[in-house]
Design a protein around this motif. Structure first.
Motif, PDB file in Angstrom:
ATOM      1  N   THR A  23       0.825  -1.210   0.000  1.00  0.00           N
ATOM      2  CA  THR A  23       0.000   0.000   0.000  1.00  0.00           C
ATOM      3  C   THR A  23       0.858   1.258   0.000  1.00  0.00           C
ATOM      4  O   THR A  23       0.546   2.228  -0.700  1.00  0.00           O
ATOM      5  CB  THR A  23      -0.948   0.006   1.213  1.00  0.00           C
ATOM      6  OG1 THR A  23      -0.190  -0.120   2.423  1.00  0.00           O
ATOM      7  CG2 THR A  23      -1.936  -1.135   1.132  1.00  0.00           C
ATOM      8  N   VAL A  24       1.944   1.257   0.772  1.00  0.00           N
ATOM      9  CA  VAL A  24       2.802   2.448   0.859  1.00  0.00           C
ATOM     10  C   VAL A  24       3.532   2.684  -0.458  1.00  0.00           C
ATOM     11  O   VAL A  24       3.599   3.809  -0.962  1.00  0.00           O
ATOM     12  CB  VAL A  24       3.812   2.301   2.018  1.00  0.00           C
ATOM     13  CG1 VAL A  24       4.889   3.378   1.927  1.00  0.00           C
ATOM     14  CG2 VAL A  24       3.099   2.394   3.357  1.00  0.00           C
ATOM     15  N   LYS A  25       4.093   1.625  -1.041  1.00  0.00           N
ATOM     16  CA  LYS A  25       4.868   1.778  -2.273  1.00  0.00           C
ATOM     17  C   LYS A  25       3.990   2.113  -3.476  1.00  0.00           C
ATOM     18  O   LYS A  25       4.424   2.798  -4.392  1.00  0.00           O
ATOM     19  CB  LYS A  25       5.670   0.501  -2.554  1.00  0.00           C
ATOM     20  CG  LYS A  25       6.734   0.184  -1.524  1.00  0.00           C
ATOM     21  CD  LYS A  25       7.799   1.260  -1.449  1.00  0.00           C
ATOM     22  CE  LYS A  25       8.899   0.881  -0.463  1.00  0.00           C
ATOM     23  NZ  LYS A  25       9.894   1.955  -0.290  1.00  0.00           N
ATOM     24  N   THR A  26       2.761   1.602  -3.477  1.00  0.00           N
ATOM     25  CA  THR A  26       1.904   1.813  -4.640  1.00  0.00           C
ATOM     26  C   THR A  26       1.023   3.052  -4.531  1.00  0.00           C
ATOM     27  O   THR A  26       0.549   3.554  -5.559  1.00  0.00           O
ATOM     28  CB  THR A  26       0.997   0.592  -4.894  1.00  0.00           C
ATOM     29  OG1 THR A  26       0.209   0.339  -3.715  1.00  0.00           O
ATOM     30  CG2 THR A  26       1.822  -0.630  -5.228  1.00  0.00           C
ATOM     31  N   LEU A  27       0.797   3.565  -3.318  1.00  0.00           N
ATOM     32  CA  LEU A  27      -0.090   4.725  -3.172  1.00  0.00           C
ATOM     33  C   LEU A  27       0.391   5.942  -3.961  1.00  0.00           C
ATOM     34  O   LEU A  27      -0.402   6.557  -4.690  1.00  0.00           O
ATOM     35  CB  LEU A  27      -0.289   5.073  -1.701  1.00  0.00           C
ATOM     36  CG  LEU A  27      -1.248   6.245  -1.420  1.00  0.00           C
ATOM     37  CD1 LEU A  27      -2.634   5.962  -1.999  1.00  0.00           C
ATOM     38  CD2 LEU A  27      -1.338   6.525   0.082  1.00  0.00           C
ATOM     39  N   PRO A  28       1.676   6.334  -3.868  1.00  0.00           N
ATOM     40  CA  PRO A  28       2.117   7.479  -4.688  1.00  0.00           C
ATOM     41  C   PRO A  28       1.952   7.233  -6.185  1.00  0.00           C
ATOM     42  O   PRO A  28       1.578   8.147  -6.934  1.00  0.00           O
ATOM     43  CB  PRO A  28       3.601   7.637  -4.309  1.00  0.00           C
ATOM     44  CG  PRO A  28       3.707   7.031  -2.956  1.00  0.00           C
ATOM     45  CD  PRO A  28       2.749   5.886  -2.961  1.00  0.00           C
ATOM     46  N   LYS A  85      -6.728   0.074   6.420  1.00  0.00           N
ATOM     47  CA  LYS A  85      -6.168  -0.240   5.094  1.00  0.00           C
ATOM     48  C   LYS A  85      -7.226  -0.627   4.061  1.00  0.00           C
ATOM     49  O   LYS A  85      -7.166  -0.180   2.913  1.00  0.00           O
ATOM     50  CB  LYS A  85      -5.118  -1.335   5.207  1.00  0.00           C
ATOM     51  CG  LYS A  85      -3.751  -0.851   5.638  1.00  0.00           C
ATOM     52  CD  LYS A  85      -2.721  -1.950   5.472  1.00  0.00           C
ATOM     53  CE  LYS A  85      -1.347  -1.456   5.902  1.00  0.00           C
ATOM     54  NZ  LYS A  85      -1.231  -1.394   7.362  1.00  0.00           N
ATOM     55  N   PRO A  86      -8.195  -1.504   4.404  1.00  0.00           N
ATOM     56  CA  PRO A  86      -9.175  -1.900   3.376  1.00  0.00           C
ATOM     57  C   PRO A  86      -9.958  -0.728   2.779  1.00  0.00           C
ATOM     58  O   PRO A  86     -10.432  -0.809   1.647  1.00  0.00           O
ATOM     59  CB  PRO A  86     -10.113  -2.840   4.138  1.00  0.00           C
ATOM     60  CG  PRO A  86      -9.263  -3.400   5.241  1.00  0.00           C
ATOM     61  CD  PRO A  86      -8.364  -2.270   5.643  1.00  0.00           C
ATOM     62  N   MET A 169      -6.573  -1.931 -10.792  1.00  0.00           N
ATOM     63  CA  MET A 169      -5.422  -2.708 -10.348  1.00  0.00           C
ATOM     64  C   MET A 169      -5.101  -2.409  -8.887  1.00  0.00           C
ATOM     65  O   MET A 169      -4.830  -3.318  -8.090  1.00  0.00           O
ATOM     66  CB  MET A 169      -4.214  -2.420 -11.231  1.00  0.00           C
ATOM     67  CG  MET A 169      -2.938  -3.136 -10.788  1.00  0.00           C
ATOM     68  SD  MET A 169      -3.100  -4.935 -10.756  1.00  0.00           S
ATOM     69  CE  MET A 169      -3.126  -5.296 -12.506  1.00  0.00           C
ATOM     70  N   TYR A 170      -5.152  -1.136  -8.521  1.00  0.00           N
ATOM     71  CA  TYR A 170      -4.879  -0.767  -7.127  1.00  0.00           C
ATOM     72  C   TYR A 170      -5.905  -1.396  -6.190  1.00  0.00           C
ATOM     73  O   TYR A 170      -5.567  -1.862  -5.098  1.00  0.00           O
ATOM     74  CB  TYR A 170      -4.887   0.754  -6.990  1.00  0.00           C
ATOM     75  CG  TYR A 170      -4.445   1.236  -5.616  1.00  0.00           C
ATOM     76  CD1 TYR A 170      -3.133   1.064  -5.193  1.00  0.00           C
ATOM     77  CD2 TYR A 170      -5.342   1.864  -4.760  1.00  0.00           C
ATOM     78  CE1 TYR A 170      -2.726   1.497  -3.941  1.00  0.00           C
ATOM     79  CE2 TYR A 170      -4.943   2.302  -3.505  1.00  0.00           C
ATOM     80  CZ  TYR A 170      -3.629   2.118  -3.109  1.00  0.00           C
ATOM     81  OH  TYR A 170      -3.234   2.548  -1.864  1.00  0.00           O
ATOM     82  N   GLN A 171      -7.162  -1.425  -6.600  1.00  0.00           N
ATOM     83  CA  GLN A 171      -8.201  -2.037  -5.779  1.00  0.00           C
ATOM     84  C   GLN A 171      -7.941  -3.522  -5.570  1.00  0.00           C
ATOM     85  O   GLN A 171      -8.163  -4.056  -4.471  1.00  0.00           O
ATOM     86  CB  GLN A 171      -9.575  -1.805  -6.417  1.00  0.00           C
ATOM     87  CG  GLN A 171     -10.051  -0.363  -6.328  1.00  0.00           C
ATOM     88  CD  GLN A 171     -11.358  -0.135  -7.061  1.00  0.00           C
ATOM     89  OE1 GLN A 171     -11.590  -0.727  -8.116  1.00  0.00           O
ATOM     90  NE2 GLN A 171     -12.199   0.728  -6.519  1.00  0.00           N
ATOM     91  N   VAL A 177      -4.002  -7.536   0.169  1.00  0.00           N
ATOM     92  CA  VAL A 177      -3.235  -7.331   1.398  1.00  0.00           C
ATOM     93  C   VAL A 177      -4.089  -7.124   2.642  1.00  0.00           C
ATOM     94  O   VAL A 177      -3.556  -7.129   3.762  1.00  0.00           O
ATOM     95  CB  VAL A 177      -2.293  -6.111   1.239  1.00  0.00           C
ATOM     96  CG1 VAL A 177      -1.370  -6.293   0.048  1.00  0.00           C
ATOM     97  CG2 VAL A 177      -3.076  -4.813   1.109  1.00  0.00           C
ATOM     98  N   SER A 178      -5.381  -6.972   2.505  1.00  0.00           N
ATOM     99  CA  SER A 178      -6.218  -6.619   3.656  1.00  0.00           C
ATOM    100  C   SER A 178      -6.344  -7.749   4.679  1.00  0.00           C
ATOM    101  O   SER A 178      -6.248  -7.530   5.886  1.00  0.00           O
ATOM    102  CB  SER A 178      -7.611  -6.189   3.191  1.00  0.00           C
ATOM    103  OG  SER A 178      -7.535  -4.967   2.479  1.00  0.00           O
ATOM    104  N   VAL A 179      -6.563  -8.972   4.211  1.00  0.00           N
ATOM    105  CA  VAL A 179      -6.769 -10.097   5.134  1.00  0.00           C
ATOM    106  C   VAL A 179      -5.520 -10.391   5.974  1.00  0.00           C
ATOM    107  O   VAL A 179      -5.620 -10.523   7.206  1.00  0.00           O
ATOM    108  CB  VAL A 179      -7.219 -11.353   4.365  1.00  0.00           C
ATOM    109  CG1 VAL A 179      -7.278 -12.561   5.306  1.00  0.00           C
ATOM    110  CG2 VAL A 179      -8.588 -11.116   3.740  1.00  0.00           C
TER     111      VAL A 179
END
Length: 399
Positions: A23-28, A85-86, A169-171, A177-179
């Protein structure tokens, strides 16, 4: 062997980093590619979030000493990060992303210092480096799995997905990663044992360093010098793109970097138990200085791959050994939460101007300048730590 707390927290870290790194690497990338958010706003989101985490690390480090309840403060921090996160799945604007990024870093700030103090209190002094090395190894192992999973999903989208990250794709990445993130909460609740420190004398939040060893104070100053040259890894990713690597290649390279860190963290921690921890950190900083010097001149993709592998060596030799050194310098259990808060705060406060300086150097001088600047400061910090270690050998408590 390792204590139960150290062992279980290793798996908690692995599951959390599987989630967080993706999530951190892909958010930007998601903000820039899918929502068209400008780099200045992305920088604001990252900087504000990290500053918040910095302040909270200090506050909750002190609070864990004051309340003598490290376990549930750590649980609360993990819950804040992993339950929110979810909701990234529904992000369709940068303010919404900023709020959730803020929530994630708030959780990080709440848990970091209490967790570090709990790990230190749960470890034998002669095995302190091994304990922190194990935790760092499991943490980075989760990152490797996360990066590989992200690269696989992006590659499965076809070649058109290689350079851009769409909302769909982000979704899918968020669902992935949520579970694992939510599984951390029962692990902490049922398998982590409270190890309360002795009663603390710090009745009010004390932002001064009064009462701490002089060597600890000087070490913090040296860490600030080093961190001012240790800018956001986003600049390394930008350098990788300039060298011709696409999105999938970058994620695979990040996985390789984390794999190197994971493989070497425990050996580095054990080495620091057997020899001077300061010597291990100095060697790590030397690797960093040479790696950043290399990034300053790298122009080909294969060069960046090699430098990223060596960057993993640096992380292995410093990420776990640094906290273990803090535990050596602050042997009083009732002060450790505050000490870790101050240590994390010193790094975090310095990280924001470090990235601002790097951005200015990149934009107004050239893209090599921030790496050369970081290399110079690493050499300076290494020399300063050498002086501190040599002077400390004259005291009863060697670093």
């Amino acid at each position: 062997g390792l204590s139960q707390n150290v062992f279980v927290f290793g798996f908690v870290s692995m599951l959390t980093d599987f989630s967080s790194e993706v999530t951190v690497k892909t958010l930007p990338l998601f903000l820039a590619n899918a929502l068209g958010v400008q780099p200045a706003i992305i920088g604001f989101i990252e900087g504000f979030s990290e500053t918040t985490a910095t302040i909270l690390k200090w506050v909750f480090g002190w609070l864990s000493d004051r309340l003598k309840k490290r376990k549930w403060l750590a649980f609360t921090g993990y819950a804040i990060s992993n339950i929110t996160k979810p909701f990234l799945y529904f992000v369709n604007s940068w303010p919404w992303a900023a709020f959730l990024r803020f929530a994630d870093r708030t959780g990080k700030g709440v848990r970091s210092s209490p967790k570090g103090a709990l790990l230190a209190d749960s470890s034998e002094k002669k095995k302190m480096g091994r304990s922190f090395g194990y935790g760092n190894s499991m943490d980075t192992l989760g990152s490797v799995f996360g990066m590989l999973a992200a690269a696989g999903m992006i590659a499965a989208g076809g070649s058109a997905m290689a350079m851009t990250l769409t909302r769909s794709m982000y979704q899918r990445l968020i669902i992935l990663v949520s579970v694992p993130a939510l599984l951390t909460l029962p692990l902490i609740a049922f398998f982590i044992r409270e190890n309360a420190p002795r009663a603390s004398n710090h009745r009010t939040l004390n932002l001064s360093l009064r009462g701490f060893d002089t060597r600890f104070k000087l070490f913090l100053g040296i860490m600030v010098i080093f961190t001012l040259g240790n800018s956001s890894d986003a600049f390394l990713m930008l350098k990788a793109q300039r060298a011709g690597l696409d999105l999938v290649q970058i994620f695979l390279m990040l996985a390789m970097w984390k794999a190197v860190t994971s493989a070497l963290s425990i050996p580095a921690g054990i080495l620091s138990d057997r020899i001077d921890r300061g010597r291990v950190i100095r060697l790590g900083w030397l690797v960093y200085a040479l790696v950043y010097l290399g990034f300053g001149f790298a122009t080909q993709g294969w060069q960046v791959w090699i430098l990223y592998a060596l960057y993993g060596v640096f992380y292995a030799m410093t990420d776990a050994v640094g906290p273990a050194l803090v535990a050596d310098m602050v042997p009083e259990s009732e002060k450790r939460g505050t000490a870790y808060g101050i240590y994390n705060a010193a790094i975090g406060v310095s990280a924001l101007p470090a990235s601002l300086i790097a951005g200015i150097l990149w934009q107004f001088i050239n893209p090599s300048a921030p790496f050369l600047f970081g290399s110079v400061l690493a050499f300076v910090a290494m020399i300063a730590l050498t002086v501190l270690i040599n002077s400390g050998k004259k005291t009863e408590r060697a670093i």
